[in-house]
Motif scaffolding. Structure first.
Motif, PDB file in Angstrom:
ATOM      1  N   LEU A  21       0.921  -0.978  -0.050  1.00  0.00           N
ATOM      2  CA  LEU A  21      -0.064  -0.087  -0.050  1.00  0.00           C
ATOM      3  C   LEU A  21       0.929   1.297  -0.026  1.00  0.00           C
ATOM      4  O   LEU A  21       0.536   1.988  -0.702  1.00  0.00           O
ATOM      5  CB  LEU A  21      -0.861  -0.041   1.188  1.00  0.00           C
ATOM      6  CG  LEU A  21      -1.942  -1.122   1.177  1.00  0.00           C
ATOM      7  CD1 LEU A  21      -2.608  -1.056   2.520  1.00  0.00           C
ATOM      8  CD2 LEU A  21      -3.092  -0.689   0.161  1.00  0.00           C
ATOM      9  N   ALA A  22       2.088   1.246   0.817  1.00  0.00           N
ATOM     10  CA  ALA A  22       2.744   2.300   0.730  1.00  0.00           C
ATOM     11  C   ALA A  22       3.460   2.606  -0.596  1.00  0.00           C
ATOM     12  O   ALA A  22       3.695   3.813  -0.867  1.00  0.00           O
ATOM     13  CB  ALA A  22       3.809   2.157   1.976  1.00  0.00           C
ATOM     14  N   GLU A  23       3.718   1.382  -1.285  1.00  0.00           N
ATOM     15  CA  GLU A  23       4.539   1.574  -2.734  1.00  0.00           C
ATOM     16  C   GLU A  23       3.438   2.292  -3.582  1.00  0.00           C
ATOM     17  O   GLU A  23       3.772   3.023  -4.385  1.00  0.00           O
ATOM     18  CB  GLU A  23       4.959   0.356  -2.963  1.00  0.00           C
ATOM     19  CG  GLU A  23       5.885   0.282  -4.002  1.00  0.00           C
ATOM     20  CD  GLU A  23       6.309  -1.200  -4.602  1.00  0.00           C
ATOM     21  OE1 GLU A  23       6.600  -2.031  -3.670  1.00  0.00           O
ATOM     22  OE2 GLU A  23       6.291  -1.487  -5.592  1.00  0.00           O
ATOM     23  N   SER A  30       4.440  10.268  -6.977  1.00  0.00           N
ATOM     24  CA  SER A  30       5.417  10.436  -7.870  1.00  0.00           C
ATOM     25  C   SER A  30       4.723  11.029  -9.209  1.00  0.00           C
ATOM     26  O   SER A  30       5.514  11.839  -9.919  1.00  0.00           O
ATOM     27  CB  SER A  30       6.569   9.790  -8.003  1.00  0.00           C
ATOM     28  OG  SER A  30       6.025   8.385  -8.798  1.00  0.00           O
ATOM     29  N   GLU A  31       3.595  10.259  -9.550  1.00  0.00           N
ATOM     30  CA  GLU A  31       2.896  10.595 -11.004  1.00  0.00           C
ATOM     31  C   GLU A  31       2.482  12.003 -10.460  1.00  0.00           C
ATOM     32  O   GLU A  31       2.314  12.901 -11.699  1.00  0.00           O
ATOM     33  CB  GLU A  31       1.944   9.626 -10.983  1.00  0.00           C
ATOM     34  CG  GLU A  31       2.410   8.307 -11.472  1.00  0.00           C
ATOM     35  CD  GLU A  31       3.427   8.222 -12.684  1.00  0.00           C
ATOM     36  OE1 GLU A  31       2.642   8.993 -13.742  1.00  0.00           O
ATOM     37  OE2 GLU A  31       4.372   7.482 -12.676  1.00  0.00           O
ATOM     38  N   ALA A  43      -4.728  17.976  -7.460  1.00  0.00           N
ATOM     39  CA  ALA A  43      -4.467  16.765  -7.003  1.00  0.00           C
ATOM     40  C   ALA A  43      -4.179  16.407  -5.470  1.00  0.00           C
ATOM     41  O   ALA A  43      -4.641  16.007  -4.509  1.00  0.00           O
ATOM     42  CB  ALA A  43      -3.378  15.764  -7.854  1.00  0.00           C
ATOM     43  N   LEU A  44      -3.292  17.423  -5.067  1.00  0.00           N
ATOM     44  CA  LEU A  44      -2.934  17.585  -3.900  1.00  0.00           C
ATOM     45  C   LEU A  44      -3.574  18.232  -2.848  1.00  0.00           C
ATOM     46  O   LEU A  44      -3.946  17.556  -1.640  1.00  0.00           O
ATOM     47  CB  LEU A  44      -1.413  18.709  -3.486  1.00  0.00           C
ATOM     48  CG  LEU A  44      -0.136  18.004  -4.263  1.00  0.00           C
ATOM     49  CD1 LEU A  44       0.861  18.883  -4.302  1.00  0.00           C
ATOM     50  CD2 LEU A  44       0.090  16.791  -3.762  1.00  0.00           C
ATOM     51  N   ASN A  45      -4.568  19.035  -3.401  1.00  0.00           N
ATOM     52  CA  ASN A  45      -5.787  19.487  -2.652  1.00  0.00           C
ATOM     53  C   ASN A  45      -6.869  18.343  -2.114  1.00  0.00           C
ATOM     54  O   ASN A  45      -7.101  18.210  -1.094  1.00  0.00           O
ATOM     55  CB  ASN A  45      -6.601  20.850  -3.090  1.00  0.00           C
ATOM     56  CG  ASN A  45      -5.979  21.985  -3.329  1.00  0.00           C
ATOM     57  OD1 ASN A  45      -4.694  22.050  -2.403  1.00  0.00           O
ATOM     58  ND2 ASN A  45      -6.099  22.813  -4.099  1.00  0.00           N
ATOM     59  N   LEU A  46      -6.958  17.534  -3.251  1.00  0.00           N
ATOM     60  CA  LEU A  46      -7.735  16.563  -3.024  1.00  0.00           C
ATOM     61  C   LEU A  46      -7.211  15.397  -1.967  1.00  0.00           C
ATOM     62  O   LEU A  46      -7.891  15.072  -1.063  1.00  0.00           O
ATOM     63  CB  LEU A  46      -7.885  15.739  -4.510  1.00  0.00           C
ATOM     64  CG  LEU A  46      -8.892  14.268  -4.273  1.00  0.00           C
ATOM     65  CD1 LEU A  46     -10.253  14.632  -3.706  1.00  0.00           C
ATOM     66  CD2 LEU A  46      -8.816  13.474  -5.824  1.00  0.00           C
ATOM     67  N   LYS A  47      -5.954  15.277  -2.217  1.00  0.00           N
ATOM     68  CA  LYS A  47      -5.324  14.287  -1.153  1.00  0.00           C
ATOM     69  C   LYS A  47      -5.347  14.871   0.350  1.00  0.00           C
ATOM     70  O   LYS A  47      -5.618  14.285   1.174  1.00  0.00           O
ATOM     71  CB  LYS A  47      -3.693  14.323  -1.640  1.00  0.00           C
ATOM     72  CG  LYS A  47      -2.878  13.399  -0.433  1.00  0.00           C
ATOM     73  CD  LYS A  47      -1.547  13.219  -1.200  1.00  0.00           C
ATOM     74  CE  LYS A  47      -0.554  12.918  -0.244  1.00  0.00           C
ATOM     75  NZ  LYS A  47       0.085  13.609   0.766  1.00  0.00           N
TER      76      LYS A  47
END
Ligand code: FES
Length: 295
Positions: A21-23, A30-31, A43-47
């Motif tokens: 899961l960590a991988e 990285s994508e 994408a970062l806001n969603l995360k």
């Protein structure tokens, strides 16, 4: 909230173990870094939003469990599971152990060290002390090595409050080191017979023990010196230190104090000096006159 649909283009977790899961998270992260600025921000806001949602839910679950004696017991059992532990640590619900946090701090300074040709290795955490080894450009006594070392110390001491000191452990002994057994030395009463000249070629850093003192013989560029084998910093032995034969600098293996290999002058604390002993050479034989250390 709408039901999530699996998209065949998006890799789905095939295992539920922590490593897989960590991988998956690492790959996705990285994508995301490769996206253009706007997409990456989205994408970062969603995360962040998903993480905040999970954190709030988990915090409520943990609070409720803590309030109940049976729940508390279950919570401790759950935290023993590496996956649950990692999840709790990630969301700041429990604090990682000291060694894990030191490792995380070192990861933050590592890119900087690498960019200057250095590296750091965590050896262990004992009590309030962190023991590390330094490699590459972090070793030695150039201004940049001292700066890199200080950067490592400051990062650890500044971020891990329970750690009070950082000790640098010696690396592998200098290849120039020769053991006294290998060459055979003997003691006299005043002048002491040391190793032969043949056993002390340029680049030698050699310890031999006499009745009155442990002596360090240094051959820098065919200039021989004899010192008390005691660093002026904390009085620890210098013989497994690093001898930079090009620069003529001897570095104490314990905390990195540096000395001029010929004069014994301390470069780290310029007003200090290694104690030197008289040395003479007769018929290819080194003689030294060591004295007892004043108490
Ligand atoms: S004993 Fe600390 S630098 Fe040598």
């Amino acid at each position: 909230m709408t039901q999530a649909h699996h998209n065949d283009d998006v890799p789905q977790p095939s295992a539920d173990d922590l490593e897989s899961l960590a991988e998956l998270v690492d790959q996705a992260t990285s994508e995301v870094q490769k996206l253009d600025d706007d997409s990456r921000t989205l994408a970062l806001n969603l995360k962040r939003a998903v993480e905040a949602f999970h954190k709030a839910g988990l915090t409520r679950i943990v609070r409720r469990l803590k309030d109940d004696p049976r729940g508390k017991e279950l919570l401790f059992e759950l935290a023993d599971d590496p996956l649950v532990y990692a999840l709790f640590v990630m969301h700041g619900i429990i604090r990682a152990d000291t060694a894990t946090r030191v490792t995380q701090v070192l990861e933050t300074v590592r890119p900087y060290l690498h960019s200057h040709g250095g590296d750091v290795e965590l050896v262990e955490v004992r009590g309030d002390t962190v023991y590390v080894r330094l490699h590459g450009a972090c070793n030695g006594c150039s201004q940049s090595a001292v700066t890199l070392r200080e950067g490592v110390e400051e990062a650890i001491l500044g971020q891990i409050t329970e750690i009070k000191q950082v000790e640098v452990l010696p690396n592998e002994p200098s290849p120039a080191l020769i053991t006294p057994d290998a060459i055979g030395v003997s003691s006299g009463s005043d002048w002491v017979k040391g190793p032969s000249l043949d056993a002390t070629p340029p680049g030698t850093l050699l310890r031999f023990d006499t009745d009155v003192a442990s002596v360090l013989i240094v051959n820098f560029d065919n200039r021989l010196s004899a010192f008390r084998n005691t660093c002026i910093h904390k009085g620890l032995p210098l013989d497994s230190g690093l001898f930079d034969v090009d620069a003529g600098i001897l570095t104490c293996p314990w905390h990195g104090f540096c000395y001029d290999a010929h004069t014994g002058e301390c470069i780290t604390a310029p007003e200090a000096q290694l104690e030197s002993f008289p040395l003479r050479v007769e018929d290819g034989q080194i003689w030294v006159r060591p004295t007892k250390q004043q108490s």
